[in-house]
Design a protein around this motif. Structure first.
Motif, PDB file in Angstrom:
ATOM      1  N   GLU A 122       0.985  -0.935  -0.334  1.00  0.00           N
ATOM      2  CA  GLU A 122      -0.131  -0.175  -0.128  1.00  0.00           C
ATOM      3  C   GLU A 122       0.760   0.818  -0.129  1.00  0.00           C
ATOM      4  OE1 GLU A 122      -3.107   0.427   0.139  1.00  0.00           O
ATOM      5  OE2 GLU A 122      -3.763  -1.847   0.280  1.00  0.00           O
ATOM      6  N   TYR A 123       1.474   1.542  -1.125  1.00  0.00           N
ATOM      7  CA  TYR A 123       2.556   2.661  -1.105  1.00  0.00           C
ATOM      8  C   TYR A 123       1.858   4.148  -0.875  1.00  0.00           C
ATOM      9  CZ  TYR A 123       4.914  -1.699  -2.362  1.00  0.00           C
ATOM     10  OH  TYR A 123       5.684  -2.844  -2.661  1.00  0.00           O
ATOM     11  N   GLY A 124       1.446   4.085  -1.782  1.00  0.00           N
ATOM     12  CA  GLY A 124       0.347   5.496  -1.172  1.00  0.00           C
ATOM     13  C   GLY A 124       0.005   5.360   0.083  1.00  0.00           C
ATOM     14  N   ARG A 125      -0.912   4.941   0.479  1.00  0.00           N
ATOM     15  CA  ARG A 125      -0.723   4.957   1.634  1.00  0.00           C
ATOM     16  C   ARG A 125       0.606   5.061   3.077  1.00  0.00           C
ATOM     17  NH1 ARG A 125      -5.842   0.681   3.298  1.00  0.00           N
ATOM     18  NH2 ARG A 125      -5.457   1.833   5.781  1.00  0.00           N
ATOM     19  N   SER A 126       1.340   4.303   3.010  1.00  0.00           N
ATOM     20  CA  SER A 126       2.640   4.350   3.269  1.00  0.00           C
ATOM     21  C   SER A 126       2.815   5.574   3.236  1.00  0.00           C
ATOM     22  CB  SER A 126       3.521   3.891   3.018  1.00  0.00           C
ATOM     23  OG  SER A 126       4.179   3.770   1.916  1.00  0.00           O
ATOM     24  N   ALA A 127       3.231   6.435   1.719  1.00  0.00           N
ATOM     25  CA  ALA A 127       4.323   7.830   1.670  1.00  0.00           C
ATOM     26  C   ALA A 127       3.269   8.568   2.919  1.00  0.00           C
ATOM     27  CB  ALA A 127       3.575   7.949   0.603  1.00  0.00           C
ATOM     28  N   ALA A 128       1.943   8.228   2.643  1.00  0.00           N
ATOM     29  CA  ALA A 128       1.363   8.845   3.542  1.00  0.00           C
ATOM     30  C   ALA A 128       1.322   9.404   4.667  1.00  0.00           C
ATOM     31  CB  ALA A 128      -0.588   9.254   2.911  1.00  0.00           C
ATOM     32  N   GLN A 164      11.347   5.767   0.006  1.00  0.00           N
ATOM     33  CA  GLN A 164      11.299   4.075  -1.144  1.00  0.00           C
ATOM     34  C   GLN A 164       9.751   4.204  -1.416  1.00  0.00           C
ATOM     35  OE1 GLN A 164      14.658   3.148  -0.542  1.00  0.00           O
ATOM     36  NE2 GLN A 164      12.961   1.205  -1.082  1.00  0.00           N
ATOM     37  N   ALA A 165       8.764   4.816  -0.254  1.00  0.00           N
ATOM     38  CA  ALA A 165       7.258   4.245  -1.407  1.00  0.00           C
ATOM     39  C   ALA A 165       6.522   5.265  -2.306  1.00  0.00           C
ATOM     40  CB  ALA A 165       6.498   5.039  -0.388  1.00  0.00           C
ATOM     41  N   LEU A 166       7.325   6.271  -2.411  1.00  0.00           N
ATOM     42  CA  LEU A 166       7.303   7.054  -3.569  1.00  0.00           C
ATOM     43  C   LEU A 166       8.281   6.363  -4.848  1.00  0.00           C
ATOM     44  CD1 LEU A 166       8.117  10.627  -2.436  1.00  0.00           C
ATOM     45  CD2 LEU A 166       5.726   9.649  -3.241  1.00  0.00           C
ATOM     46  N   LEU A 167       9.530   5.594  -4.402  1.00  0.00           N
ATOM     47  CA  LEU A 167      10.158   5.232  -5.349  1.00  0.00           C
ATOM     48  C   LEU A 167       9.475   3.745  -6.055  1.00  0.00           C
ATOM     49  CD1 LEU A 167      13.895   4.674  -4.522  1.00  0.00           C
ATOM     50  CD2 LEU A 167      12.844   6.340  -5.946  1.00  0.00           C
ATOM     51  N   GLU A 168       8.417   3.194  -5.053  1.00  0.00           N
ATOM     52  CA  GLU A 168       7.497   1.930  -5.305  1.00  0.00           C
ATOM     53  C   GLU A 168       6.611   2.809  -6.801  1.00  0.00           C
ATOM     54  OE1 GLU A 168       7.776  -1.253  -5.508  1.00  0.00           O
ATOM     55  OE2 GLU A 168      10.214  -1.218  -4.110  1.00  0.00           O
ATOM     56  N   GLN A 169       6.492   3.644  -5.682  1.00  0.00           N
ATOM     57  CA  GLN A 169       5.905   4.422  -7.363  1.00  0.00           C
ATOM     58  C   GLN A 169       5.540   5.163  -8.369  1.00  0.00           C
ATOM     59  OE1 GLN A 169       1.892   6.408  -4.655  1.00  0.00           O
ATOM     60  NE2 GLN A 169       4.310   6.138  -2.665  1.00  0.00           N
ATOM     61  N   GLY A 170       6.846   5.422  -8.427  1.00  0.00           N
ATOM     62  CA  GLY A 170       7.282   5.421  -9.398  1.00  0.00           C
ATOM     63  C   GLY A 170       7.756   6.960  -9.644  1.00  0.00           C
ATOM     64  N   ASP A 192      25.297  12.179   7.102  1.00  0.00           N
ATOM     65  CA  ASP A 192      26.265  10.385   6.809  1.00  0.00           C
ATOM     66  C   ASP A 192      25.666   9.723   6.932  1.00  0.00           C
ATOM     67  OD1 ASP A 192      24.937  10.666  10.128  1.00  0.00           O
ATOM     68  OD2 ASP A 192      26.400   9.815  10.565  1.00  0.00           O
ATOM     69  N   TRP A 193      24.003   9.880   6.731  1.00  0.00           N
ATOM     70  CA  TRP A 193      23.130   8.012   6.286  1.00  0.00           C
ATOM     71  C   TRP A 193      23.951   7.216   5.519  1.00  0.00           C
ATOM     72  CZ3 TRP A 193      20.828   7.703   1.163  1.00  0.00           C
ATOM     73  CH2 TRP A 193      20.052   7.066   1.300  1.00  0.00           C
ATOM     74  N   PRO A 194      24.377   8.354   4.540  1.00  0.00           N
ATOM     75  CA  PRO A 194      25.381   6.671   3.866  1.00  0.00           C
ATOM     76  C   PRO A 194      26.206   5.450   4.712  1.00  0.00           C
ATOM     77  CG  PRO A 194      24.874   8.936   2.401  1.00  0.00           C
ATOM     78  CD  PRO A 194      24.886   8.914   3.722  1.00  0.00           C
ATOM     79  N   ALA A 195      26.569   6.584   5.519  1.00  0.00           N
ATOM     80  CA  ALA A 195      27.413   5.004   6.258  1.00  0.00           C
ATOM     81  C   ALA A 195      26.356   4.478   7.261  1.00  0.00           C
ATOM     82  CB  ALA A 195      28.441   6.294   6.973  1.00  0.00           C
ATOM     83  N   THR A 196      25.837   5.053   7.383  1.00  0.00           N
ATOM     84  CA  THR A 196      24.739   4.556   8.712  1.00  0.00           C
ATOM     85  C   THR A 196      24.328   2.990   8.067  1.00  0.00           C
ATOM     86  OG1 THR A 196      22.818   5.458   7.842  1.00  0.00           O
ATOM     87  CG2 THR A 196      23.628   6.700   9.619  1.00  0.00           C
ATOM     88  N   LYS A 197      23.475   1.947   9.377  1.00  0.00           N
ATOM     89  CA  LYS A 197      23.203   0.528   9.147  1.00  0.00           C
ATOM     90  C   LYS A 197      21.424   1.193   8.569  1.00  0.00           C
ATOM     91  CE  LYS A 197      26.090  -0.562  12.389  1.00  0.00           C
ATOM     92  NZ  LYS A 197      26.257  -1.953  13.467  1.00  0.00           N
ATOM     93  N   PHE A 198      21.298   2.085   7.728  1.00  0.00           N
ATOM     94  CA  PHE A 198      20.190   1.811   7.153  1.00  0.00           C
ATOM     95  C   PHE A 198      19.478   1.328   6.191  1.00  0.00           C
ATOM     96  CE2 PHE A 198      17.345   3.586   3.753  1.00  0.00           C
ATOM     97  CZ  PHE A 198      15.685   3.592   4.811  1.00  0.00           C
ATOM     98  N   ARG A 199      18.842   0.137   5.493  1.00  0.00           N
ATOM     99  CA  ARG A 199      18.739  -0.984   5.174  1.00  0.00           C
ATOM    100  C   ARG A 199      17.437  -0.591   4.927  1.00  0.00           C
ATOM    101  NH1 ARG A 199      21.196  -6.554   7.126  1.00  0.00           N
ATOM    102  NH2 ARG A 199      19.152  -6.852   6.176  1.00  0.00           N
ATOM    103  N   ALA A 200      17.319  -0.450   3.272  1.00  0.00           N
ATOM    104  CA  ALA A 200      15.457   0.076   2.873  1.00  0.00           C
ATOM    105  C   ALA A 200      15.180  -1.353   3.009  1.00  0.00           C
ATOM    106  CB  ALA A 200      16.335   0.775   1.413  1.00  0.00           C
TER     107      ALA A 200
END
Length: 74
Positions: free
Chosen positions: A11-17, A38-44, A62-70
């Motif tokens: 439910e990418y639109g609702r998750s984006a909201a 990520q939600a917006l990417l899924e919607q194009g 410094d986000w690119p160096a963090t442990k964020f995993r999409a």
């Protein structure tokens, strides 16, 4: 949490909201912006996803160096 659950249900639109809402509740937090991207990417919506990433990067440069995993969203 609701945004993540909706994302996992495709439910990418609702998750984006929900992620937008979270970013307004606490604008200093970077994660809602990264999840929104990520939600917006899924919607194009690539340009909007870029804008969300830039907003997140302003809050956490410094986000690119963090442990964020999409992929944890999936």
């Amino acid at each position: 949490r609701a945004g993540r659950e909706l994302f996992q249900e495709a439910e990418y639109g609702r998750s984006a909201a929900r992620f937008r809402q979270a970013s307004r509740v606490d604008p200093a937090q970077p994660l809602p912006y990264f999840f929104l991207a990520q939600a917006l990417l899924e919607q194009g919506s690539y340009h909007d996803a870029y804008d969300a990433l830039v907003a997140g990067m302003k809050r956490k440069p410094d986000w690119p160096a963090t442990k964020f995993r999409a992929r944890d969203l999936y």
